[in-house]
Enzyme design. Structure first.
Site, PDB file in Angstrom:
ATOM      1  N   THR A 138     -81.694  67.333 -17.471  1.00 55.56           N
ATOM      2  CA  THR A 138     -80.279  67.257 -17.146  1.00 55.56           C
ATOM      3  C   THR A 138     -79.865  65.811 -17.384  1.00 55.56           C
ATOM      4  O   THR A 138     -80.711  64.920 -17.361  1.00 55.56           O
ATOM      5  CB  THR A 138     -80.043  67.632 -15.669  1.00 55.56           C
ATOM      6  OG1 THR A 138     -80.554  68.933 -15.431  1.00 55.56           O
ATOM      7  CG2 THR A 138     -78.580  67.592 -15.289  1.00 55.56           C
TER       8      THR A 138
ATOM      9  N   ARG B  76     -78.571  82.953 -15.667  1.00 55.85           N
ATOM     10  CA  ARG B  76     -79.085  82.031 -14.659  1.00 55.85           C
ATOM     11  C   ARG B  76     -78.125  80.847 -14.499  1.00 55.85           C
ATOM     12  O   ARG B  76     -77.586  80.324 -15.461  1.00 55.85           O
ATOM     13  CB  ARG B  76     -80.465  81.532 -15.074  1.00 55.85           C
ATOM     14  CG  ARG B  76     -81.100  80.549 -14.090  1.00 55.85           C
ATOM     15  CD  ARG B  76     -81.279  79.183 -14.705  1.00 55.85           C
ATOM     16  NE  ARG B  76     -81.957  78.254 -13.810  1.00 55.85           N
ATOM     17  CZ  ARG B  76     -81.970  76.938 -13.994  1.00 55.85           C
ATOM     18  NH1 ARG B  76     -81.348  76.404 -15.028  1.00 55.85           N
ATOM     19  NH2 ARG B  76     -82.588  76.152 -13.145  1.00 55.85           N
TER      20      ARG B  76
ATOM     21  N   THR C  99     -81.170  65.845 -11.049  1.00 52.46           N
ATOM     22  CA  THR C  99     -81.868  66.477 -12.155  1.00 52.46           C
ATOM     23  C   THR C  99     -83.176  67.040 -11.615  1.00 52.46           C
ATOM     24  O   THR C  99     -83.662  66.606 -10.580  1.00 52.46           O
ATOM     25  CB  THR C  99     -82.138  65.480 -13.297  1.00 52.46           C
ATOM     26  OG1 THR C  99     -82.804  66.156 -14.366  1.00 52.46           O
ATOM     27  CG2 THR C  99     -83.010  64.319 -12.836  1.00 52.46           C
ATOM     28  N   GLY C 100     -83.720  68.025 -12.312  1.00 49.03           N
ATOM     29  CA  GLY C 100     -84.970  68.635 -11.865  1.00 49.03           C
ATOM     30  C   GLY C 100     -84.904  70.139 -11.983  1.00 49.03           C
ATOM     31  O   GLY C 100     -84.202  70.676 -12.839  1.00 49.03           O
ATOM     32  N   VAL C 101     -85.601  70.823 -11.110  1.00 52.97           N
ATOM     33  CA  VAL C 101     -85.564  72.286 -11.086  1.00 52.97           C
ATOM     34  C   VAL C 101     -84.349  72.716 -10.277  1.00 52.97           C
ATOM     35  O   VAL C 101     -84.270  72.469  -9.069  1.00 52.97           O
ATOM     36  CB  VAL C 101     -86.856  72.861 -10.486  1.00 52.97           C
ATOM     37  CG1 VAL C 101     -86.761  74.382 -10.370  1.00 52.97           C
ATOM     38  CG2 VAL C 101     -88.053  72.484 -11.354  1.00 52.97           C
TER      39      VAL C 101
END
Length: 280
Positions: free
Chosen positions: A154, A182, A203-205
């Protein structure tokens, strides 16, 4: 005046020295360009501008270079939030536009400020955004080889302008190979949030960030009087409970800049006109 940008996690793809150096150099260049822009523009305008530069760079998973979903289609999401007005606008799963962040920014004056899928694309077309494929050969080869990057890509920017106003913008190309439909955290207040006290981009999962309400928690805690560093510490301690994978960048109303990640390594750069701080 200060700003900080992020470009996801370095672990998202090739971890060669060449890629690392390329990301360090590009983040420094983008941070400097965005800071120059901030001299004559608001934090709100600058946040969108900085994110658009990140979207235009195929090193990052947003805009050009976005990941391909399981059905072979690229769908992107982006959001922007004005700390002064506390208005957020965004697009979710938009296709075939070069800069989703500019579509998100354009929506800030609408009553319906978060649009998804076909509605987002129709709005973009009606407001002059040209049809544009953001697919690059690398993403197609990754898709065909079914190489999943783990969903950690991201981009984002947090800025404070000369009037002390805060803004944040965040954009993503998704995690790659996800189920169509999703929804990531980027166009939610869990991943992109600002008010007059603090602004945060994550940012990340996405699922971990949403479960932890990461950006909103940090901003709320700073608003309630907690220091920026302590707000990060408490929020990331809570993220550990679910073994969450996330990184965040932030600036508070005093101009304090902070960043943290739960796993190495979030790529970031900050600039205040004199000093750079870049991931190593």
């Amino acid at each position: 005046m200060k700003l900080i940008i992020h470009g996801g996690f370095f672990s998202e793809s090739d971890q060669s020295h060449e890629v690392k150096t390329a990301k360090q150099n590009s983040l420094k260049e983008i941070a400097q360009k965005a800071f120059e822009y901030l001299q004559t523009h608001s934090a709100f305008d600058t946040a969108a501008y900085a994110v658009s530069l990140l979207e235009d760079n195929p090193l990052y998973n947003a805009g050009i270079g976005s990941q391909i979903q399981s059905d072979g289609v690229i769908r992107m999401s982006a959001a922007i939030m004005n700390g002064e007005t506390q208005k957020l606008s965004g697009v979710i799963n938009i296709q075939d536009v070069k800069n989703p962040v500019f579509v998100a920014k354009d929506l800030i004056g609408e009553d319906d400020r978060v649009l998804g899928g076909r509605g987002a694309k129709q709005y973009a077309t009606e407001h002059g955004f040209e049809n544009f494929s953001t697919e690059i050969p690398q993403r197609r080869s990754e898709y065909e080889a079914k190489l999943n990057n783990g969903g950690k890509g991201t981009v984002g920017c947090v800025a404070i302008d000369k009037e002390g106003k805060l803004a944040v913008a965040t954009s993503t190309g998704g995690k790659g190979f996800e189920i169509p439909g999703r929804i990531s955290d980027s166009a939610t207040v869990a991943g992109n949030y600002a008010n007059a006290f603090c602004a945060v981009s994550c940012t990340g999962v996405g699922e971990d960030i949403v479960s932890n309400a990461t950006a909103a928690k940090i901003v709320t805690r700073v608003t309630d009087g907690m220091s920026l560093q302590n707000a990060f510490t408490k929020t990331f301690d809570e993220l550990k409970v679910i073994d969450g994978f996330a990184g965040a960048i932030a600036i508070d109303k005093e101009g304090n800049v902070y960043h943290q990640d739960s796993y190495p390594t979030m790529v970031f750069a900050s600039f205040d006109g004199e000093n750079f701080d870049i991931f190593s």
